[in-house]
Write a protein that holds these residues in place. Structure first.
Motif, PDB file in Angstrom:
ATOM      1  N   HIS A 142      16.864  -5.705  -5.381  1.00 13.94           N
ATOM      2  CA  HIS A 142      17.789  -5.007  -4.488  1.00 13.94           C
ATOM      3  C   HIS A 142      19.006  -4.560  -5.298  1.00 13.94           C
ATOM      4  O   HIS A 142      19.588  -5.331  -6.071  1.00 13.94           O
ATOM      5  N   ALA A 143      19.382  -3.307  -5.138  1.00  8.71           N
ATOM      6  CA  ALA A 143      20.444  -2.721  -5.965  1.00  8.71           C
ATOM      7  C   ALA A 143      21.749  -3.508  -5.865  1.00  8.71           C
ATOM      8  O   ALA A 143      22.460  -3.688  -6.863  1.00  8.71           O
ATOM      9  N   ALA A 144      22.088  -3.989  -4.660  1.00  7.25           N
ATOM     10  CA  ALA A 144      23.326  -4.757  -4.498  1.00  7.25           C
ATOM     11  C   ALA A 144      23.255  -6.071  -5.254  1.00  7.25           C
ATOM     12  O   ALA A 144      24.257  -6.532  -5.828  1.00  7.25           O
ATOM     13  N   HIS A 145      22.087  -6.697  -5.277  1.00 12.93           N
ATOM     14  CA  HIS A 145      21.935  -7.958  -6.004  1.00 12.93           C
ATOM     15  C   HIS A 145      22.008  -7.745  -7.512  1.00 12.93           C
ATOM     16  O   HIS A 145      22.611  -8.547  -8.231  1.00 12.93           O
ATOM     17  N   VAL A 146      21.389  -6.665  -7.981  1.00  6.08           N
ATOM     18  CA  VAL A 146      21.446  -6.364  -9.409  1.00  6.08           C
ATOM     19  C   VAL A 146      22.892  -6.130  -9.852  1.00  6.08           C
ATOM     20  O   VAL A 146      23.339  -6.654 -10.884  1.00  6.08           O
ATOM     21  N   LYS A 147      23.655  -5.372  -9.066  1.00 10.39           N
ATOM     22  CA  LYS A 147      25.045  -5.099  -9.406  1.00 10.39           C
ATOM     23  C   LYS A 147      25.892  -6.364  -9.316  1.00 10.39           C
ATOM     24  O   LYS A 147      26.755  -6.607 -10.175  1.00 10.39           O
ATOM     25  N   ALA A 148      25.663  -7.185  -8.288  1.00 11.07           N
ATOM     26  CA  ALA A 148      26.418  -8.430  -8.154  1.00 11.07           C
ATOM     27  C   ALA A 148      26.177  -9.349  -9.349  1.00 11.07           C
ATOM     28  O   ALA A 148      27.110  -9.994  -9.845  1.00 11.07           O
ATOM     29  N   ARG A 149      24.947  -9.398  -9.790  1.00 12.41           N
ATOM     30  CA  ARG A 149      24.637 -10.214 -10.972  1.00 12.41           C
ATOM     31  C   ARG A 149      25.433  -9.742 -12.185  1.00 12.41           C
ATOM     32  O   ARG A 149      25.968 -10.550 -12.957  1.00 12.41           O
ATOM     33  N   GLU A 150      25.519  -8.414 -12.361  1.00 13.50           N
ATOM     34  CA  GLU A 150      26.299  -7.857 -13.465  1.00 13.50           C
ATOM     35  C   GLU A 150      27.774  -8.228 -13.338  1.00 13.50           C
ATOM     36  O   GLU A 150      28.425  -8.597 -14.335  1.00 13.50           O
ATOM     37  N   LEU A 151      28.318  -8.135 -12.128  1.00 12.85           N
ATOM     38  CA  LEU A 151      29.725  -8.462 -11.907  1.00 12.85           C
ATOM     39  C   LEU A 151      30.014  -9.925 -12.209  1.00 12.85           C
ATOM     40  O   LEU A 151      31.013 -10.265 -12.857  1.00 12.85           O
ATOM     41  N   GLY A 170      10.932  -2.137  -4.799  1.00 14.40           N
ATOM     42  CA  GLY A 170      11.067  -2.174  -6.253  1.00 14.40           C
ATOM     43  C   GLY A 170      10.001  -2.983  -6.946  1.00 14.40           C
ATOM     44  O   GLY A 170       9.813  -2.874  -8.171  1.00 14.40           O
ATOM     45  N   VAL A 171       9.274  -3.809  -6.198  1.00 16.94           N
ATOM     46  CA  VAL A 171       8.298  -4.721  -6.789  1.00 16.94           C
ATOM     47  C   VAL A 171       7.110  -3.968  -7.377  1.00 16.94           C
ATOM     48  O   VAL A 171       6.731  -4.179  -8.540  1.00 16.94           O
ATOM     49  N   VAL A 172       6.498  -3.106  -6.579  1.00 19.92           N
ATOM     50  CA  VAL A 172       5.318  -2.381  -7.047  1.00 19.92           C
ATOM     51  C   VAL A 172       5.657  -1.486  -8.231  1.00 19.92           C
ATOM     52  O   VAL A 172       4.913  -1.437  -9.229  1.00 19.92           O
ATOM     53  N   ASP A 173       6.777  -0.780  -8.161  1.00 24.00           N
ATOM     54  CA  ASP A 173       7.160   0.106  -9.260  1.00 24.00           C
ATOM     55  C   ASP A 173       7.372  -0.688 -10.545  1.00 24.00           C
ATOM     56  O   ASP A 173       6.992  -0.229 -11.639  1.00 24.00           O
ATOM     57  N   ALA A 174       7.981  -1.862 -10.442  1.00 24.10           N
ATOM     58  CA  ALA A 174       8.196  -2.693 -11.626  1.00 24.10           C
ATOM     59  C   ALA A 174       6.863  -3.190 -12.198  1.00 24.10           C
ATOM     60  O   ALA A 174       6.663  -3.223 -13.421  1.00 24.10           O
ATOM     61  N   PHE A 175       5.952  -3.570 -11.317  1.00 19.20           N
ATOM     62  CA  PHE A 175       4.635  -4.060 -11.732  1.00 19.20           C
ATOM     63  C   PHE A 175       3.847  -2.972 -12.446  1.00 19.20           C
ATOM     64  O   PHE A 175       3.369  -3.175 -13.578  1.00 19.20           O
ATOM     65  N   ILE A 176       3.719  -1.824 -11.824  1.00 18.86           N
ATOM     66  CA  ILE A 176       2.966  -0.721 -12.424  1.00 18.86           C
ATOM     67  C   ILE A 176       3.648  -0.254 -13.710  1.00 18.86           C
ATOM     68  O   ILE A 176       2.991   0.030 -14.720  1.00 18.86           O
ATOM     69  N   ILE A 189       0.822  -1.212   0.000  1.00 16.27           N
ATOM     70  CA  ILE A 189       0.000   0.000   0.000  1.00 16.27           C
ATOM     71  C   ILE A 189       0.857   1.263   0.000  1.00 16.27           C
ATOM     72  O   ILE A 189       0.630   2.169  -0.829  1.00 16.27           O
ATOM     73  N   PRO A 190       1.874   1.394   0.873  1.00 17.46           N
ATOM     74  CA  PRO A 190       2.713   2.601   0.799  1.00 17.46           C
ATOM     75  C   PRO A 190       3.394   2.780  -0.555  1.00 17.46           C
ATOM     76  O   PRO A 190       3.517   3.916  -1.042  1.00 17.46           O
ATOM     77  N   GLU A 191       3.836   1.694  -1.174  1.00 15.23           N
ATOM     78  CA  GLU A 191       4.511   1.817  -2.463  1.00 15.23           C
ATOM     79  C   GLU A 191       3.528   2.179  -3.570  1.00 15.23           C
ATOM     80  O   GLU A 191       3.882   2.894  -4.517  1.00 15.23           O
ATOM     81  N   LEU A 192       2.291   1.707  -3.476  1.00 19.15           N
ATOM     82  CA  LEU A 192       1.275   2.098  -4.441  1.00 19.15           C
ATOM     83  C   LEU A 192       0.899   3.566  -4.272  1.00 19.15           C
ATOM     84  O   LEU A 192       0.734   4.300  -5.255  1.00 19.15           O
ATOM     85  N   VAL A 193       0.765   4.013  -3.034  1.00 23.01           N
ATOM     86  CA  VAL A 193       0.462   5.426  -2.770  1.00 23.01           C
ATOM     87  C   VAL A 193       1.554   6.328  -3.340  1.00 23.01           C
ATOM     88  O   VAL A 193       1.280   7.404  -3.884  1.00 23.01           O
ATOM     89  N   ALA A 194       2.799   5.886  -3.256  1.00 22.77           N
ATOM     90  CA  ALA A 194       3.927   6.701  -3.720  1.00 22.77           C
ATOM     91  C   ALA A 194       4.108   6.677  -5.236  1.00 22.77           C
ATOM     92  O   ALA A 194       4.818   7.518  -5.782  1.00 22.77           O
ATOM     93  N   ASN A 195       3.477   5.723  -5.907  1.00 23.27           N
ATOM     94  CA  ASN A 195       3.667   5.604  -7.356  1.00 23.27           C
ATOM     95  C   ASN A 195       2.673   6.507  -8.088  1.00 23.27           C
ATOM     96  O   ASN A 195       1.461   6.346  -7.936  1.00 23.27           O
ATOM     97  N   PRO A 196       3.143   7.460  -8.898  1.00 24.80           N
ATOM     98  CA  PRO A 196       2.231   8.422  -9.548  1.00 24.80           C
ATOM     99  C   PRO A 196       1.335   7.794 -10.605  1.00 24.80           C
ATOM    100  O   PRO A 196       0.345   8.410 -11.018  1.00 24.80           O
ATOM    101  N   ASN A 197       1.666   6.579 -11.050  1.00 26.00           N
ATOM    102  CA  ASN A 197       0.875   5.921 -12.092  1.00 26.00           C
ATOM    103  C   ASN A 197      -0.114   4.908 -11.538  1.00 26.00           C
ATOM    104  O   ASN A 197      -0.727   4.157 -12.310  1.00 26.00           O
ATOM    105  N   ALA A 198      -0.260   4.875 -10.220  1.00 27.29           N
ATOM    106  CA  ALA A 198      -1.171   3.918  -9.583  1.00 27.29           C
ATOM    107  C   ALA A 198      -2.156   4.647  -8.686  1.00 27.29           C
ATOM    108  O   ALA A 198      -1.840   5.694  -8.106  1.00 27.29           O
ATOM    109  N   ARG A 199      -3.335   4.072  -8.549  1.00 30.17           N
ATOM    110  CA  ARG A 199      -4.328   4.599  -7.618  1.00 30.17           C
ATOM    111  C   ARG A 199      -4.980   3.425  -6.893  1.00 30.17           C
ATOM    112  O   ARG A 199      -5.473   2.485  -7.525  1.00 30.17           O
ATOM    113  N   LEU A 200      -4.964   3.479  -5.577  1.00 30.39           N
ATOM    114  CA  LEU A 200      -5.653   2.466  -4.780  1.00 30.39           C
ATOM    115  C   LEU A 200      -7.154   2.685  -4.906  1.00 30.39           C
ATOM    116  O   LEU A 200      -7.669   3.757  -4.574  1.00 30.39           O
ATOM    117  N   ALA A 201      -7.842   1.658  -5.391  1.00 31.06           N
ATOM    118  CA  ALA A 201      -9.263   1.826  -5.692  1.00 31.06           C
ATOM    119  C   ALA A 201     -10.154   0.807  -5.017  1.00 31.06           C
ATOM    120  O   ALA A 201     -11.380   0.939  -5.066  1.00 31.06           O
TER     121      ALA A 201
END
Length: 338
Positions: free
Chosen positions: A130-139, A292-298, A22-34
């Motif tokens: 998670h940013a550290a996991h994404v970077k580790a995967r790249e490395l 990062g989950v909600v932002d990726a979904f929306i 819910i907090p991540e949906l509220v913060a996302n400008p492209n989503a509305r809790l309905a």
């Protein structure tokens, strides 16, 4: 979508909904809790009153509302697959909390529903973001540590609290214990980091201390220790616990022929690279402000992109998980997944 915003309904208004989705949906400008559904209607009504939207008396009523574009399935584990399948069939985009299902049959049914739908089904495997996991995967993919040889992964904390409203530690609703709660995160992360698959796994799965409301031990596992092998030849260990009282452990260590990566050894040092003959290198990564989950979904809904974490991509993680449980039930022998 109304006024360019994805209209989202919440199925299950418990802790994970209130503290993360819910907090991540509220913060996302492209989503509305309905819309909100909860088994205690007053909880849904209170959220609708405070955040807007409406409360629904049943999941079926929410899913039948054509105004809603998407739903988040945040109910107890035992209902994840059934509700996600129903939501896809109702024409909704679906964000489903992990575990995606509580049996291999349910996993296959959900993956089949995904294939049959033109809508997005995303499984909330948040470790991939998670940013550290994404970077580790790249490395690792770039060869920074050479060929992966060994992995040591842990995910341990004091576990969920058993209170009057808790379903988490009940076998009828939680269905899977700590291995399904925390283990599925690390199993999926191991695959994500290395780009390899678990081809064999063994496990000791036990209930050592976690208590239910009546003071007896819970029916679900509160500790597990696994050995596994990847298809590239690497071997590894995974330990998960709901009884790590006082100090959690979310670390992952990947050793290769040219060096070692340590992840989340401390929150201050989320990613450290070690190579022979050089000083340890603390890799700077952006701080995660949310899962990062909600932002990726929306974002995928708005852009028309494929699911950021499809059910099909999580199926190998679930197969490894269920094989670990099978090993635990049958003496801890190593079992191949093929």
């Amino acid at each position: 979508m109304q006024n360019g915003a994805v209209q989202v309904g919440i199925l299950g208004c418990g802790r994970i909904a209130r503290t993360r989705h819910i907090p991540e949906l509220v913060a996302n400008p492209n989503a509305r809790l309905a819309g909100f559904y909860n088994r205690t209607l007053a909880v849904a009504e209170a959220l609708a009153s405070g955040l807007g939207g409406r409360a629904y008396a049943t999941p079926e009523e929410l899913l039948a509302d054509p105004f809603l574009d998407a739903v988040c399935v945040l109910t107890p584990n035992s209902s994840h697959a059934e509700l996600a399948i129903s939501a896809l069939r109702a024409g909704k985009h679906v964000l489903c909390e992990k575990p995606m299902a509580v049996s291999p049959v349910e996993c296959d049914r959900l993956a089949e529903a995904e294939r049959a739908s033109t809508n997005i089904l995303m499984i909330a495997q948040n470790q991939r973001f998670h940013a550290a996991h994404v970077k580790a995967r790249e490395l690792i993919a770039s060869g920074a540590i050479g060929r992966v040889l060994t992995i040591q992964a842990a995910f341990s904390h004091g576990g969920p609290a058993m209170d009057a409203n808790s379903w988490f530690l009940s076998k009828s609703t939680g269905r899977l214990g700590v291995l399904g709660d925390l283990g599925v995160h690390k199993i999926d992360l191991i695959r994500f980091l290395t780009g390899q698959e678990i081809v064999a796994i063994s496990a000791v799965v036990d209930t050592l201390d976690k208590k239910s409301k009546d003071g007896g031990r819970i029916e679900l596992d509160d500790n597990a220790a696994c050995l596994f092998r990847l298809n590239g030849g690497a071997i590894g260990t995974l330990t998960v616990s709901w009884t790590a009282y006082g100090k959690p452990d979310v670390s992952t260590r990947i050793c290769g022929t040219l060096g070692t990566i340590e992840l989340m050894r401390t929150f201050e040092e989320p990613l450290v690279l070690y190579r022979p003959g050089t000083e340890p290198e603390q890799i700077t990564v952006e701080s995660n402000t949310n899962s990062g989950v909600v932002d990726a979904f929306i974002g995928a809904i708005v852009s028309g992109a494929p699911s950021p974490v499809s059910a099909a991509s999580v199926l190998p993680s679930m197969r490894a998980l269920f094989t670990a449980y099978e090993s635990g039930r049958t003496g801890g022998n190593m079992i191949r997944l093929d």
